[in-house]
Design a protein around this motif. Structure first.
Motif, PDB file in Angstrom:
ATOM      1  N   ALA A 425      56.826  63.994  48.901  1.00 53.25           N
ATOM      2  CA  ALA A 425      55.724  63.039  48.822  1.00 53.25           C
ATOM      3  C   ALA A 425      55.602  62.233  50.110  1.00 53.25           C
ATOM      4  O   ALA A 425      54.490  61.910  50.549  1.00 53.25           O
ATOM      5  CB  ALA A 425      55.915  62.109  47.627  1.00 53.25           C
ATOM      6  N   LEU A 426      56.737  61.901  50.736  1.00 55.44           N
ATOM      7  CA  LEU A 426      56.693  61.188  52.007  1.00 55.44           C
ATOM      8  C   LEU A 426      56.091  62.064  53.101  1.00 55.44           C
ATOM      9  O   LEU A 426      55.240  61.628  53.877  1.00 55.44           O
ATOM     10  CB  LEU A 426      58.098  60.748  52.415  1.00 55.44           C
ATOM     11  CG  LEU A 426      58.759  59.654  51.570  1.00 55.44           C
ATOM     12  CD1 LEU A 426      60.162  59.370  52.105  1.00 55.44           C
ATOM     13  CD2 LEU A 426      57.927  58.384  51.560  1.00 55.44           C
ATOM     14  N   SER A 430      51.521  62.557  55.803  1.00 58.51           N
ATOM     15  CA  SER A 430      50.915  63.031  57.042  1.00 58.51           C
ATOM     16  C   SER A 430      49.659  63.821  56.694  1.00 58.51           C
ATOM     17  O   SER A 430      49.681  64.700  55.835  1.00 58.51           O
ATOM     18  CB  SER A 430      51.897  63.938  57.794  1.00 58.51           C
ATOM     19  OG  SER A 430      51.224  64.734  58.745  1.00 58.51           O
ATOM     20  N   GLU A 431      48.566  63.511  57.349  1.00 54.53           N
ATOM     21  CA  GLU A 431      47.312  64.219  57.069  1.00 54.53           C
ATOM     22  C   GLU A 431      47.473  65.721  57.260  1.00 54.53           C
ATOM     23  O   GLU A 431      46.939  66.521  56.500  1.00 54.53           O
ATOM     24  CB  GLU A 431      46.209  63.683  57.980  1.00 54.53           C
ATOM     25  CG  GLU A 431      44.852  64.306  57.749  1.00 54.53           C
ATOM     26  CD  GLU A 431      43.777  63.746  58.658  1.00 54.53           C
ATOM     27  OE1 GLU A 431      42.658  64.299  58.686  1.00 54.53           O
ATOM     28  OE2 GLU A 431      44.051  62.763  59.374  1.00 54.53           O
ATOM     29  N   THR A 432      48.230  66.111  58.268  1.00 57.04           N
ATOM     30  CA  THR A 432      48.423  67.533  58.559  1.00 57.04           C
ATOM     31  C   THR A 432      49.130  68.253  57.419  1.00 57.04           C
ATOM     32  O   THR A 432      48.810  69.402  57.110  1.00 57.04           O
ATOM     33  CB  THR A 432      49.232  67.696  59.855  1.00 57.04           C
ATOM     34  OG1 THR A 432      48.496  67.109  60.929  1.00 57.04           O
ATOM     35  CG2 THR A 432      49.496  69.165  60.165  1.00 57.04           C
ATOM     36  N   MET A 513      57.547  57.184  57.350  1.00 55.23           N
ATOM     37  CA  MET A 513      56.574  57.834  56.480  1.00 55.23           C
ATOM     38  C   MET A 513      56.259  56.986  55.252  1.00 55.23           C
ATOM     39  O   MET A 513      55.181  57.096  54.670  1.00 55.23           O
ATOM     40  CB  MET A 513      57.076  59.213  56.059  1.00 55.23           C
ATOM     41  CG  MET A 513      57.283  60.182  57.215  1.00 55.23           C
ATOM     42  SD  MET A 513      55.847  60.384  58.299  1.00 55.23           S
ATOM     43  CE  MET A 513      54.673  61.164  57.188  1.00 55.23           C
ATOM     44  N   ALA A 514      57.193  56.125  54.860  1.00 51.52           N
ATOM     45  CA  ALA A 514      56.962  55.233  53.720  1.00 51.52           C
ATOM     46  C   ALA A 514      56.209  53.969  54.123  1.00 51.52           C
ATOM     47  O   ALA A 514      55.927  53.116  53.276  1.00 51.52           O
ATOM     48  CB  ALA A 514      58.293  54.851  53.071  1.00 51.52           C
ATOM     49  N   ALA A 538      56.191  62.882  64.336  1.00 52.42           N
ATOM     50  CA  ALA A 538      55.570  62.720  65.654  1.00 52.42           C
ATOM     51  C   ALA A 538      54.060  62.887  65.568  1.00 52.42           C
ATOM     52  O   ALA A 538      53.297  62.089  66.142  1.00 52.42           O
ATOM     53  CB  ALA A 538      56.162  63.728  66.634  1.00 52.42           C
ATOM     54  N   GLU A 539      53.623  63.910  64.855  1.00 52.53           N
ATOM     55  CA  GLU A 539      52.179  64.118  64.728  1.00 52.53           C
ATOM     56  C   GLU A 539      51.536  63.013  63.905  1.00 52.53           C
ATOM     57  O   GLU A 539      50.421  62.564  64.210  1.00 52.53           O
ATOM     58  CB  GLU A 539      51.898  65.480  64.099  1.00 52.53           C
ATOM     59  CG  GLU A 539      50.426  65.813  64.035  1.00 52.53           C
ATOM     60  CD  GLU A 539      50.149  67.236  63.616  1.00 52.53           C
ATOM     61  OE1 GLU A 539      48.957  67.627  63.621  1.00 52.53           O
ATOM     62  OE2 GLU A 539      51.092  67.971  63.271  1.00 52.53           O
TER      63      GLU A 539
END
Length: 662
Positions: A425-426, A430-432, A513-514, A538-539
C-alpha cells in the motif's frame, strides 16, 4: 447474457473455429525437462483451457540447437515432442480449446553460453542485451534452419495439435533480423531489397503449410513496430510485410506484437505502461487485412478493453499472457459477468523475473506452475474448523486469512494500522506504481466475501492470542536505519550507526512513502539492496518536484530490474525526470546538510553540500518478537517478512501454504 458479446462469440480461423476471442499467447514457463514438455505443462495449459480460453499458443520452441538462451527450451525439431503433444492436446481439447505450436529462432538475441555454439544471424551485428558477436549464416545453415521449421510443423501435426504459429519475425528474432535493413547487411539472395529480405520467411511459411496440410491452422507472429530502433521496421513496413505474407493465401491469421531487445518494454510492458499500448499499430495492420483474423496484444487486461477493441474492429482476437497467468479463470469470470472477481495483472513482471532461475511464477497467484497442487479445485475443506488468528494485514497475512477462511476456519485478522495492505500500500502511493495496489485490493475484496473478522488499529499482543487454536504471524518488517552497507558486516552487529544516520533529516523509504518525512528541495537516496524500492521512492520524489540523486555502493542502480526486464524503461523514465545516479559509493557520514560518500574501490571521499534530506534503503529487520513470544503458548507459524524480509511473492506464497496447512 454476457456483457461482452463480441468477446464470447466464435471465430473462424482457417479450417478451425475458436469458441471465443480470447487467445493465450506464447510465453516461457521453464517447466521444460530434457528439451521436452512435462506433466506440469499439461496441468498448466489445461488450467487455462478449463478457465475458458479459446486458443492457446504454447511457448516458443527451438527449431535448431543454436537457439538456447537457457536450458529450458523445447526442441521442436526432435520427434520426441510428439507423444507429449498428444497429452497436451487431449488435456486442452477436453475444454474446447485450440492448441498451437510456436517454432522459432532467436538469432542474435541470445548467447552461446548454454549450448556452446556460435550465435546465428543474417549479419554480424551483436544484440544490445547479449552482446555476443554472431556468426553469419551460410546457405547450408539457412537450409538447416528451414529444415528445423519443417520438422517442427511435421511433429505438431503428428502430435494432434491444431496448427502452427511461425515465430521469429517479431521481437527482433532471427527472421525479423532478415527482414530489417538495420540487421540484414547481406548482398546475396536474402539481402538488399524487400523481396530478398522476405524470401526466407515465405519459404518457411510455404513449407510449413505443406507439412500441416489444409486441415490445420498456419499463423504468423509479426511486429506492429520495432519501436525506437535506428533503421528498424516501422508500422508501415510491418503492414507491407503482413500484406505480402497474407497475399500468398498460406496463412490463416496474423498475431501482432511489438518491440525488439533494444527496448524490451515494447514487448512486455510493465507498469506504468498503459493497457492496450500496442493497439494503434495493430489497428492499422488490421485495416490493411480486412479478410484475415488479426490477434491484438499489449496489456489487454480487462474484459471492457477487450470488448471495446473488438467492437471497434481494431482486431478479431484478443491475445493475453500475463493476464491469464494471474487469473486462469479470467474468461469464465468475464463470461458470467463476474469481472470484479478477476485477480488483476498488476504489471510487476515477476513472471519474467521468476523464469531466470526457476519455473514461471506470478507475484500474487501462488498456483502458477503448481496447478496440480494449488490450482483451481485443489483447496479442500478443513476436517476441523478452528479459531485462527492472523496478525498482520499485508499481502502475506491477507492471503493466509483468505485461504484459511475458504477452508472453513473461523479467522480473525489483526492489523495495527488503520488500513490493510502493508508495504504494498505504501509503494502504491507512487503514481507510477499505483497499479500494484491491485495485489492487496483483490485480496481485501475476496476477504469481504468471507466471514473473516478484521480488526484494524489493533496491535495484537500475546495475551490477545492465547485463546486461538492457531496463529499465523505476518507482522512484516521495519526498515533498518543504521546506514551501513553490506560491505561492513561487522558494523551491523555492534550497535553503531553511520555518523549522522540518526539526524532529523535522515528517513526510511517507509517514512517517505507514508508522508511522514519533512523534505527540502534536494534529496539523496542511499541504496544498498539493488532492488526496486530505491527507484520507486526516487521517482515518487521527482514527481513531487524534488531534486533526487540515487547513491549506491553497487556498480549499477537497481540491478534487480534486469530480471523483470524493465531496467531500461525505468532508467529512461526517471532520468528524464531529473534523477541522477552515483554508483560505486558508500555513505560515510551525514553532517547537517552535508553528505560524505566514499568510493568503494579507492576509498576516496567526496563531500556533497546542500543536501536537505537522506533516504536510506539498506534492508529491513524482521518483526518476529510476537512469534517468539507465542512459542509454547499457542500453535504458531510465521510467514513473509516476519521470517525474513524478502519479496511480495514470498509473503503471498507462504500465506497460501499456511492457510492450506492449518
Amino acid at each position: 447474457m454476457s456483457d461482452y458479446p463480441n468477446l464470447f462469440s466464435p471465430m473462424r480461423i482457417g479450417p478451425k473455429t475458436a469458441k471465443n476471442r480470447v487467445w493465450m499467447t506464447a510465453h516461457s514457463t521453464q517447466l521444460v525437462k530434457d528439451h521436452n514438455f512435462s506433466d506440469a505443462h499439461v496441468h498448466y495449459y489445461a488450467e487455462r483451457a478449463r478457465g475458458g480460453v479459446g486458443v492457446i499458443t504454447m511457448e516458443a520452441m527451438a527449431v535448431h540447437p543454436t537457439t538456447q538462451p537457457y536450458k529450458g527450451k523445447i526442441f521442436a525439431f526432435d520427434r520426441a515432442v510428439v507423444d507429449n503433444y498428444r497429452k497436451l492436446a487431449a488435456a486442452v481439447h477436453e475444454h474446447g480449446c485450440l492448441l498451437l505450436a510456436q517454432p522459432w529462432h532467436r538469432g542474435r538475441e541470445t548467447s552461446g553460453t548454454v549450448n556452446r555454439l556460435p550465435v546465428w544471424a543474417p549479419s554480424s551485428v551483436p544484440c544490445t542485451i547479449y552482446r555476443e558477436m554472431p556468426h553469419v549464416l551460410t546457405q547450408a545453415e539457412v537450409d538447416e534452419l528451414v529444415n528445423g521449421y519443417v520438422l517442427a510443423a511435421r511433429y505438431a501435426a503428428e502430435g494432434g495439435l491444431d496448427g502452427v504459429e511461425v515465430h521469429g519475425l517479431a521481437h527482433g528474432y532471427l527472421l525479423g533480423q532478415f527482414l530489417s535493413p538495420a540487421t540484414n547487411h547481406r548482398d546475396d539472395q536474402y539481402g538488399g531489397n524487400f523481396e530478398n529480405r522476405l524470401r526466407l520467411i515465405l519459404d518457411i511459411i510455404r513449407k510449413t503449410r505443406d507439412e500441416v496440410g489444409p486441415d490445420r491452422i498456419v499463423g504468423v507472429r509479426i511486429n506492429g513496430t520495432d519501436g525506437d530502433v535506428p533503421g528498424g521496421l516501422t508500422n508501415a513496413d510491418w503492414t507491407e510485410i503482413a500484406k505480402a505474407i497474407t497475399d500468398t493465401g498460406l496463412v490463416d491469421y496474423v498475431s501482432v506484437t511489438a518491440g525488439t531487445y533494444v527496448e524490451r518494454m515494447n514487448i512486455y510492458g510493465a507498469t506504468p505502461q498503459p493497457a492496450g499500448f500496442q493497439l494503434e499499430d495493430t489497428a492499422r495492420i488490421k485495416a490493411a487485412l480486412p479478410d484475415i483474423p488479426v490477434v491484438a496484444v499489449g496489456r489487454i487486461n480487462t474484459p471492457e478493453l477487450a470488448e471495446a477493441l473488438l467492437e471497434r474492429g481494431d482486431a478479431d482476437m484478443v491475445g493475453m499472457t500475463r493476464t491469464l497467468i494471474a487469473d486462469p479463470e479470467w474468461p469464465n469470470k468475464a463470461m458470467r459477468n463476474a469481472a470484479t472477481s478477476i485477480r488483476p495483472c498488476v504489471g510487476s513482471n515477476w513472471c519474467l523475473a521468476s523464469i531466470v532461475n526457476s519455473p514461471l511464477a506470478c507475484i500474487h497467484n501462488p498456483a502458477v506452475a503448481r496447478e496440480s497442487e494449488l490450482g483451481v479445485g485443489t483447496l479442500k475443506q478443513a476436517q476441523e474448523s478452528k479459531r485462527v488468528a492472523v496478525v498482520g494485514g499485508g499481502p502475506g497475512g491477507l492471503r493466509a486469512a483468505l485461504t484459511a477462511a475458504q477452508r472453513g476456519h473461523s479467522v480473525t485478522l489483526f492489523e495495527q494500522n488503520s488500513e490493510l495492505g502493508g508495504q504494498v500500500a505504501l509503494m502504491a502511493r507512487s503514481e507510477t506504481y499505483a497499479e500494484w495496489q491491485g495485489i492487496t485490493d483483490w485480496l481485501i475484496s475476496q476477504i469481504g466475501e468471507t466471514q473473516v473478522e478484521v480488526k484494524l488499529s489493533h496491535r495484537a499482543e500475546a495475551d490477545d492470542l492465547a485463546g486461538f487454536d492457531e496463529v499465523v504471524v505476518a507482522t512484516g518488517s521495519t526498515p533498518l536505519k543504521h546506514g551501513w552497507s553490506s560491505l561492513r558486516p561487522s558494523s551491523w552487529g555492534d550497535g553503531t550507526i553511520v555518523p549522522g544516520a540518526d539526524q532529523w533529516n535522515v528517513y526510511s523509504i517507509n517514512e517517505v512513502m507514508a508522508g511522514k518525512a519533512e523534505l527540502g528541495p534536494t534529496v539523496f537516496v542511499f541504496d544498498d539492496t539493488g532492488a526496486r524500492q530505491a527507484v520507486v521512492v526516487a521517482e515518487h520524489l521527482a514527481d513531487l518536484r524534488h531534486k533526487v540523486t540515487i547513491v549506491t555502493r553497487l556498480p549499477q542502480v537497481a540491478p534487480d530490474l534486469e530480471a523483470s526486464r524493465d531496467l531500461q524503461a525505468t532508467y529512461r523514465r526517471i532520468r528524464n525526470k531529473g534523477v541522477k545516479f552515483i554508483t560505486d559509493h558508500e555513505l560515510v557520514s551525514v553532517n547537517e546538510d552535508a553528505v560524505t560518500l566514499a568510493d568503494v574501490w579507492t576509498n576516496e571521499s567526496t563531500v556533497h553540500e546542500d543536501v536537505d534530506a537522506v533516504v536510506l534503503s539498506t534492508g529491513n529487520k524482521a518483526e518476529d518478537a510476537l512469534f517468539h513470544a507465542l512459542q509454547g503458548v499457542v500453535p504458531v507459524r510465521a510467514i513473509g517478512d516476519s521470517v525474513s524480509p524478502r519479496r511480495v511473492f514470498n509473503a503471498i506464497w507462504e500465506g497460501e501454504l499456511a492457510g492450506r496447512e492449518i
